[in-house]
Write an enzyme that holds these catalytic residues in place. Structure first.
Site, PDB file in Angstrom:
ATOM      1  N   GLU A  43      79.737  45.053  58.387  1.00 37.46           N
ATOM      2  CA  GLU A  43      78.698  45.470  57.445  1.00 37.46           C
ATOM      3  C   GLU A  43      78.043  44.270  56.755  1.00 37.46           C
ATOM      4  OE1 GLU A  43      77.787  48.516  57.256  1.00 37.46           O
ATOM      5  OE2 GLU A  43      76.572  48.656  55.445  1.00 37.46           O
ATOM      6  N   ASP A  44      78.838  43.305  56.363  1.00 39.85           N
ATOM      7  CA  ASP A  44      78.319  42.265  55.452  1.00 39.85           C
ATOM      8  C   ASP A  44      78.171  40.868  56.050  1.00 39.85           C
ATOM      9  OD1 ASP A  44      78.390  44.253  53.553  1.00 39.85           O
ATOM     10  OD2 ASP A  44      80.306  43.637  52.710  1.00 39.85           O
TER      11      ASP A  44
END
Ligand code: MN
Length: 387
Positions: free
Chosen positions: A112-113
């Site tokens: 996700e990051d």
């Protein structure tokens, strides 16, 4: 269980401040976050202490991979971002979980990051870990969507439906627990939203999975954020009561173990005080004041086997008068989440009402750590059988 704001203390808080109550500086936080970042070696040691066959190389590679992937990212506190997945992994070592779960915890925010992809994680760590990390990524996106659509009540059901591997939910709960423990640097509005979501969704989920310790901590951390004044009042009363009754608890523990010992039963007995949130909801549910709550202390009686549990029950019931209507046998009829224990309340030493939970060590572990403990005991049993 939804959190309702009904008491006068709460109403006051809501009118004095505009929608958002700031965390009170007088209330003591329910838990203090660790100050020093854990080292690679510490994590490996933690895993090795319960799993001698751990794949150290795998753990080390995941540590380095996640640290590099998060690079210079920081958290709201200014700490390196990597300290978060690391602490999530550490929480899961307390639950004695397997290597794949610990590694996936280290990697849980990478897709996700960071630049990391599912394909790359599959390639470096294998398909099992890749699937776990992707499960977490899906949950995070789902959380954002249902938050916008204000469908929090459906989120819990969705969580259960989407997570085909229970380890994904365990990592998610540990992730939420660490975020709750470290939310003091977040803006008050998000703090409040996250605490509400935790109380509505994640704490009950932990309970459903049989993880009482996790559930209680999530509840107390949320309670502290949502209603700092009420939290402070209950906490302060619990503390002063504990101070006043310090000798009483030890006395009851001693009396109980002595009585059992006399009858040839060795037991581990310990008093356990209830948490502010559970006291508070009980006061609200029963509409009673703090003084009228009789069962602020519970006592655990831990025995070697099921037979000893029933013998201990017999001794307790013939030594002290039983409080009617309080006896429950969840050993012969376990709860749906597999909780097993005998409950009873007696008028014990010093004419005190004493709430007792009588169980074996394994039942105790399962009561505290739920699904996580099941996996551990299954493995331990298999190990015993194979020599
Ligand atoms: Mn996270």
């Amino acid at each position: 269980m939804a959190y309702r704001r009904r008491s006068s203390i709460q109403m006051q808080a809501a009118t004095e401040t505009v929608a958002v109550a700031p965390a009170s500086s007088t209330a003591e936080r329910p838990a203090k976050p660790r100050t020093r970042m854990m080292r690679q070696y510490d994590l490996v040691e933690r895993v090795r202490s319960y799993n001698p066959d751990t794949n150290e190389d795998l753990l080390n590679r995941a540590y380095v991979y996640a640290m590099k992937a998060h690079g210079t990212q920081t958290r709201a506190s200014g700490d390196p971002y990597f300290s978060h997945p690391l602490e999530v992994a550490a929480i899961l070592t307390n639950l004695k979980l397997d290597d794949a779960t610990i590694v996936a915890a280290l990697l849980h925010d990478t897709i996700e990051d960071t630049e990391a992809t599912r394909a790359e994680i599959d390639h470096v760590f294998g398909h099992e870990i890749g699937a776990l990390v992707e499960g977490l990524t899906k949950l995070k996106r789902l959380e954002l969507v249902s938050r916008e659509a204000k469908q929090a009540e459906n989120l819990r059901k969705l969580l259960l439906a989407i997570a085909d591997d229970v380890r994904v939910l365990l990592i998610k709960l540990a992730d939420r627990l660490h975020n709750m423990r470290t939310m003091e640097f977040m803006p008050p509005a998000s703090r409040r939203r996250i605490a509400e979501e935790t109380l509505d969704i994640y704490a009950p989920l932990a309970g459903r999975m049989g993880m009482q310790e996790m559930r209680e901590e999530l509840e107390d951390l949320s309670f502290f954020v949502l209603d700092p004044e009420a939290y402070a009042v209950v906490k302060q009363r619990l503390d002063s009561l504990a101070e006043r009754n310090r000798n009483l608890i030890g006395e009851i523990e001693t009396q109980l173990s002595k009585n059992l010992q006399k009858n040839g039963i060795t037991a581990r007995v310990f008093g356990r005080r209830k948490q502010p949130f559970s006291i508070w909801t009980k006061m609200e549910r029963k509409s009673v004041g703090f003084e009228q709550l009789s069962d602020i202390y519970g006592f655990r009686v831990i025995l070697d086997d099921v037979g000893a549990c029933y013998r201990a029950l017999g001794i307790v019931h013939t030594t002290w008068p039983v409080v009617p209507g309080r006896f429950k046998d969840y050993i012969s009829t376990p709860k749906q989440n597999d909780y097993r224990s005998i409950h009873t309340t007696v008028i014990g030493p010093g004419k005190q009402r004493v709430e007792l939970q009588i169980r074996t060590e394994e039942m105790n572990q399962i009561a505290e750590f739920g699904i996580a403990a099941h996996a551990f005991y299954k493995e331990a049993r298999a190990r015993r059988m194979s020599g």
